[in-house]
Structure formats: C-alpha cells, structure tokens
Write a protein that holds these residues in place. Structure first.
Motif, PDB file in Angstrom:
ATOM      1  N   GLU A  10      20.813  38.751 -44.994  1.00  0.00           N
ATOM      2  CA  GLU A  10      22.006  38.031 -45.439  1.00  0.00           C
ATOM      3  C   GLU A  10      22.786  38.843 -46.483  1.00  0.00           C
ATOM      4  O   GLU A  10      24.015  38.821 -46.503  1.00  0.00           O
ATOM      5  N   PHE A  11      22.075  39.576 -47.320  1.00  0.00           N
ATOM      6  CA  PHE A  11      22.737  40.448 -48.287  1.00  0.00           C
ATOM      7  C   PHE A  11      23.506  41.547 -47.543  1.00  0.00           C
ATOM      8  O   PHE A  11      24.658  41.838 -47.878  1.00  0.00           O
ATOM      9  N   PHE A 133      22.821  34.780 -51.609  1.00  0.00           N
ATOM     10  CA  PHE A 133      22.701  36.226 -51.400  1.00  0.00           C
ATOM     11  C   PHE A 133      23.922  36.779 -50.669  1.00  0.00           C
ATOM     12  O   PHE A 133      24.447  37.836 -51.027  1.00  0.00           O
ATOM     13  N   THR A 134      24.374  36.066 -49.651  1.00  0.00           N
ATOM     14  CA  THR A 134      25.557  36.523 -48.912  1.00  0.00           C
ATOM     15  C   THR A 134      26.776  36.541 -49.820  1.00  0.00           C
ATOM     16  O   THR A 134      27.532  37.517 -49.838  1.00  0.00           O
ATOM     17  N   ASN A 135      26.965  35.477 -50.588  1.00  0.00           N
ATOM     18  CA  ASN A 135      28.140  35.393 -51.456  1.00  0.00           C
ATOM     19  C   ASN A 135      28.112  36.422 -52.574  1.00  0.00           C
ATOM     20  O   ASN A 135      29.149  36.993 -52.930  1.00  0.00           O
ATOM     21  N   ILE A 140      30.143  41.558 -54.856  1.00  0.00           N
ATOM     22  CA  ILE A 140      29.904  42.861 -55.487  1.00  0.00           C
ATOM     23  C   ILE A 140      30.179  44.048 -54.558  1.00  0.00           C
ATOM     24  O   ILE A 140      30.269  45.176 -55.028  1.00  0.00           O
ATOM     25  N   ALA A 141      30.334  43.790 -53.264  1.00  0.00           N
ATOM     26  CA  ALA A 141      30.533  44.889 -52.316  1.00  0.00           C
ATOM     27  C   ALA A 141      31.737  45.769 -52.658  1.00  0.00           C
ATOM     28  O   ALA A 141      31.610  47.005 -52.654  1.00  0.00           O
ATOM     29  N   PRO A 142      32.905  45.212 -52.979  1.00  0.00           N
ATOM     30  CA  PRO A 142      34.033  46.098 -53.316  1.00  0.00           C
ATOM     31  C   PRO A 142      33.796  46.926 -54.585  1.00  0.00           C
ATOM     32  O   PRO A 142      34.249  48.064 -54.679  1.00  0.00           O
ATOM     33  N   VAL A 143      33.069  46.353 -55.531  1.00  0.00           N
ATOM     34  CA  VAL A 143      32.766  47.101 -56.760  1.00  0.00           C
ATOM     35  C   VAL A 143      31.837  48.271 -56.441  1.00  0.00           C
ATOM     36  O   VAL A 143      32.090  49.411 -56.841  1.00  0.00           O
ATOM     37  N   ILE A 144      30.777  47.976 -55.697  1.00  0.00           N
ATOM     38  CA  ILE A 144      29.858  49.041 -55.289  1.00  0.00           C
ATOM     39  C   ILE A 144      30.598  50.053 -54.426  1.00  0.00           C
ATOM     40  O   ILE A 144      30.454  51.267 -54.608  1.00  0.00           O
ATOM     41  N   GLY A 145      31.415  49.552 -53.490  1.00  0.00           N
ATOM     42  CA  GLY A 145      32.193  50.435 -52.629  1.00  0.00           C
ATOM     43  C   GLY A 145      33.127  51.348 -53.397  1.00  0.00           C
ATOM     44  O   GLY A 145      33.332  52.499 -53.017  1.00  0.00           O
TER      45      GLY A 145
END
Length: 189
Positions: A10-11, A133-135, A140-145
């Motif tokens: 889900e992450f 976990f999905t949310n 955080i995905a754009p920050v990590i990206g």
C-alpha cells in the motif's frame, strides 16, 4: 509479517502515483515536450490502474491471490525498468502503463489478504492503517521525489520505484500464503 508486506504494498501504491512529478520540468526539457504531454505519464498510469482494478478481484478468485499479486508486481517491475532505461518518451509512457496496470491487483488484493487472514474484530483498524500508509506515501512522495530528482535526475525516481517494487516482491514471495481458491463461475445459457 503478512500485515507488514501488505502495508508495504500500500505504501508503494501511494509512492508510485506521483513520486516523479517533481521531474516534470526535467522530462520536458530532455524530450522537448509540452506540459500536457508530460502529464500523460500520470493520466495513462491512473487509467490503467483503474482498468486493472476492475479485473483484480476476478483474477484473484480464479488463480489465487498470491499468484495474481506476484504476477502483477512483475508487470510493475517491467514498467519500472522501462521507465528507468527509457531513451525515448514513448518508453516512459509504456512503462507508466505497465506500472499502473501492475500496481492495481496488489493494491486491491492486499485488502482481501487481510480480510481472509485476520479476525473480523481487527480488520477495521487494519484497513484504516493500510489507508494511512497509502495516504502518507501520497503526501511524502513529491518531497522524496524532489530530493531524488535533485541528486539522481528523473531516472532516479523510477529507480526508487523499482527498488521499492523489488522489496515488495521479496516480502510477498516469503509471506503471502498460497491459496487454493477456485471459485466457480456460473454461465447463463
């Protein structure tokens, strides 16, 4: 361990949606694209994710949850490799289609695994945790990206997804149990 594997799936689902969005300007520049063409990466991914979600349940019923989840993760990994090593933008689009279609079944069937393996009294809390976990991943995905793109370029974001998918595949290989489901389908004559 089973719940951790499903939570990791889900992450990954949340991460794959938009980890590479900070790379849009770099993709535009490298391939000479308009903003609308770059956004096809997201649109095609989401459309194939939705289509794949429609078939995930019936395929899981027919072939077994473990087989469908593992096969779908292989499709996602193929898509990630295509994106990582793309020499042309069309390969990125093809890779994103594979990623969307490949992520649909694990994302959907992970909930079925939890529903079948845990007592009903615990399921509501577990489903809430999985949604969390999905949310969190989506947030955080754009920050990590952004950081990955800063240090490793646009290919780094797809390499990150590839690495996460390989970890998810390892988890699933070892902890998702075999099931022998063969649900009979009724045909109308």
């Amino acid at each position: 361990m089973l719940f951790i594997a499903v939570a990791f799936i889900e992450f990954l689902t949340g991460m794959e949606i938009d980890i590479f969005i900070p790379s849009y300007p770099e993709l535009q520049q490298q391939f000479g694209l308009s903003p609308a063409k770059v956004q096809l990466c997201l649109s095609l991914n989401f459309i194939t994710y939705c289509i794949g979600s429609l078939y995930a349940g019936p395929l899981g019923d027919r072939y077994g949850l473990r087989k469908v989840i593992l096969s779908s993760l292989v499709i996602f990994i193929i898509g990630s490799v295509a994106c990582c090593f793309a020499a042309d933008f069309s390969y990125i689009l093809l890779g994103r289609i594979f990623q969307g279609f490949g992520m649909a079944a694990p994302a959907c069937l992970g909930y079925v695994v939890v529903a079948e393996r845990y007592p009903i009294e615990k399921q509501a809390a577990m489903f809430g945790t999985l949604n969390g976990f999905t949310n969190i991943a989506v947030a955080i995905a754009p920050v990590i990206g952004s950081y990955v793109a800063l240090y490793a370029g646009w290919r780094g974001n797809f390499a990150t997804l590839l690495l996460l998918a390989l970890i998810a595949m390892g988890f699933c290989l070892f902890v998702i149990p075999n099931d022998s489901r063969k649900i009979k389908t009724f045909r109308c004559h």
